[in-house]
Design an enzyme around this catalytic site. Structure first.
Site, mmCIF file in Angstrom:
data_model
loop_
_atom_site.group_PDB
_atom_site.id
_atom_site.type_symbol
_atom_site.label_atom_id
_atom_site.label_comp_id
_atom_site.label_asym_id
_atom_site.label_seq_id
_atom_site.Cartn_x
_atom_site.Cartn_y
_atom_site.Cartn_z
ATOM 1 C CG ASN A 1 67.202 59.827 -25.243
ATOM 2 O OD1 ASN A 1 66.664 59.779 -24.145
ATOM 3 N ND2 ASN A 1 67.462 58.730 -25.955
ATOM 4 C CE LYS B 1 58.878 51.075 -33.880
ATOM 5 N NZ LYS B 1 60.194 51.308 -33.307
#
Ligand code: PMT
Length: 399
Positions: A209, A342
């Site tokens: 990316n 998370k």
């Protein structure tokens, strides 16, 4: 205190020039030496005598006046500055600085200085949001120029919106931040992830990316400057990490996961700014894949481990966990979900579709989300974003 520090203050012709008087007064009270340079237009709004009285120094306006000493004034002031502050900074001054135009005492001295520059922009909302001003702002920030404000509110022209110069107290606080390096992370171990991961397809191709590593490395540098012992888990980037960081280079998300598991337990703070690939190729081809006469090429992708989630699951007592959320839609909603999922203390919500934000650029626009509230920050350099994240980390740890 700013004892022993010398600040050159540029005052341009905006109505907020009157507030610059209080800036001088506050800087002097903190022990700084202040030299004021005014543009011709600024002198129409506030008399130079006011600044002379407050700074106890002659005010410079004209590049060619020979009233004081033998030296070349704009060069000597440029060299004398520990910090060059411009408050208010008009759209015109920002444009000149962005393009290297030096046609009066202030712009000449600014161009010559090697000192850090801090601008406190002040202008009408239309001028502030104009594409030209925003482009100039991005140029200046990418060269390391610092900014404070502008705030939003009622403007002297009768409009209401962004463009109001920050209050003197806020400007002086920023000066202190820049001149008095805080050592408030001393004794803390901080781990930062930065950059992209790469997932091999075959020996000559990979998936990745656009992450450049700039955001993560800015955080690492800021943490080092503030006294932390810093470990960087660094993906595939071209940038050099800060020399005093302990650097572990990684390629794939699995590598990053392994490095994280080896280092995470002993950290006080973990900040995950990397952009790990969420998927990897199931079967990496051992040889270069050949074209197949126009037949479609199918790659089977499988999910990579979620590193932040794994760190959250084994969170150590006293640890502060920070993640990023790179989003292109439903920014806050998605970020909030990741904060919980998370097990993070702070998530930096990053709308990567905005100009000047996210991948590759030197600036960012983020919202800091905790379990108790959120703070949206304006466009600022990644270095400034880094400090704001670290400030928030300390705020969380000190509750
Ligand atoms: O490197 P720059 O060019 O400066 O660009 C900065 C940045 C845009 C990469 C950075 O600011 C940023 O937003 N990083 C997070 C990118 C990302 O992966 O976001 P996400 O929303 O997909 O992931 C959420 C969090 O989980 C992140 O902290 C990420 O590091 C982490 N993650 C993601 C995938 C994965 N498999 N494991 C993870 O731990």
């Amino acid at each position: 205190m700013l004892t022993g520090k010398h600040i050159v203050l540029g005052v341009t012709g905006g109505i907020a020039a009157y507030k610059a008087c209080e800036v001088v007064s506050r800087l002097k009270k903190l022990g700084a030496g202040v030299d004021v340079i005014m543009t011709e237009n600024a002198t129409k709004l506030v008399a130079p005598l006011t600044f002379e009285t407050l700074s106890c120094r002659p005010v410079c306006v004209d590049t060619f006046s020979r009233t004081e000493s033998w030296d070349v004034k704009h060069i000597s002031l440029a060299q004398k500055a520990d910090l060059f502050l411009v408050a208010p900074a008009t759209a015109n001054l920002m444009a000149k600085l962005a393009h290297g135009i030096a046609d009066d005492m202030l712009s000449t001295t600014l161009l010559a200085t090697k000192a850090p520059i801090l601008l406190a922009p002040a202008m009408n909302t239309g001028m502030w949001t104009a594409e030209a001003t925003q482009a100039n702002l991005r140029t200046l920030q990418s060269r390391g120029v610092h900014t404070v404000g502008p705030g939003t509110g009622f403007l002297a022209c009768g409009d209401s919106g962004a463009g109001r110069m920050s209050e003197p107290a806020e400007i002086v606080k920023k000066v202190q931040e820049l001149l008095c390096a805080k050592r408030d992370l001393e004794g803390l171990r901080v781990l930062v992830t930065a950059g992209p991961t790469v997932e091999r397809i075959d020996p000559v191709r990979y998936l990745t990316n656009d992450s450049s590593g700039k955001m993560g490395l800015a955080i690492a540098k800021a943490a080092i400057d503030r006294g932390a012992e810093v470990t960087v888990l660094l993906g595939n980037v071209h940038l050099a990490p800060p020399p005093s960081a302990n650097v572990v280079k990684v390629q794939s998300t699995q590598d990053l996961y392994d490095a994280m598991m080896a280092h995470c337990d002993r950290q006080d703070v973990i900040i995950q700014a990397a952009a790990p690939a969420d998927f990897r190729v199931k079967d990496i081809a051992p040889e270069k894949i050949k074209k197949q006469d126009g037949a479609p090429m199918v790659l089977e992708l499988i999910e990579n481990p979620d590193i932040a989630k794994a760190v959250g699951q084994r969170k150590q007592p006293g640890q502060t966990l920070v993640g990023f959320a790179a989003e292109t839609e439903n920014l806050l909603e998605n970020a909030e979900k990741k904060l919980g999922k998370k097990n993070l203390d702070l998530i930096v919500a990053n709308d990567v579709s905005q100009e000047g934000a996210g991948f590759g650029v030197d600036t960012n626009i983020v919202t800091l989300l905790t379990h108790t509230g959120l703070e949206s920050l304006p466009l600022m350099s990644k270095q400034d974003v880094a400090h704001r994240i670290l400030d928030k980390v300390l705020e969380i740890r000190n509750v």
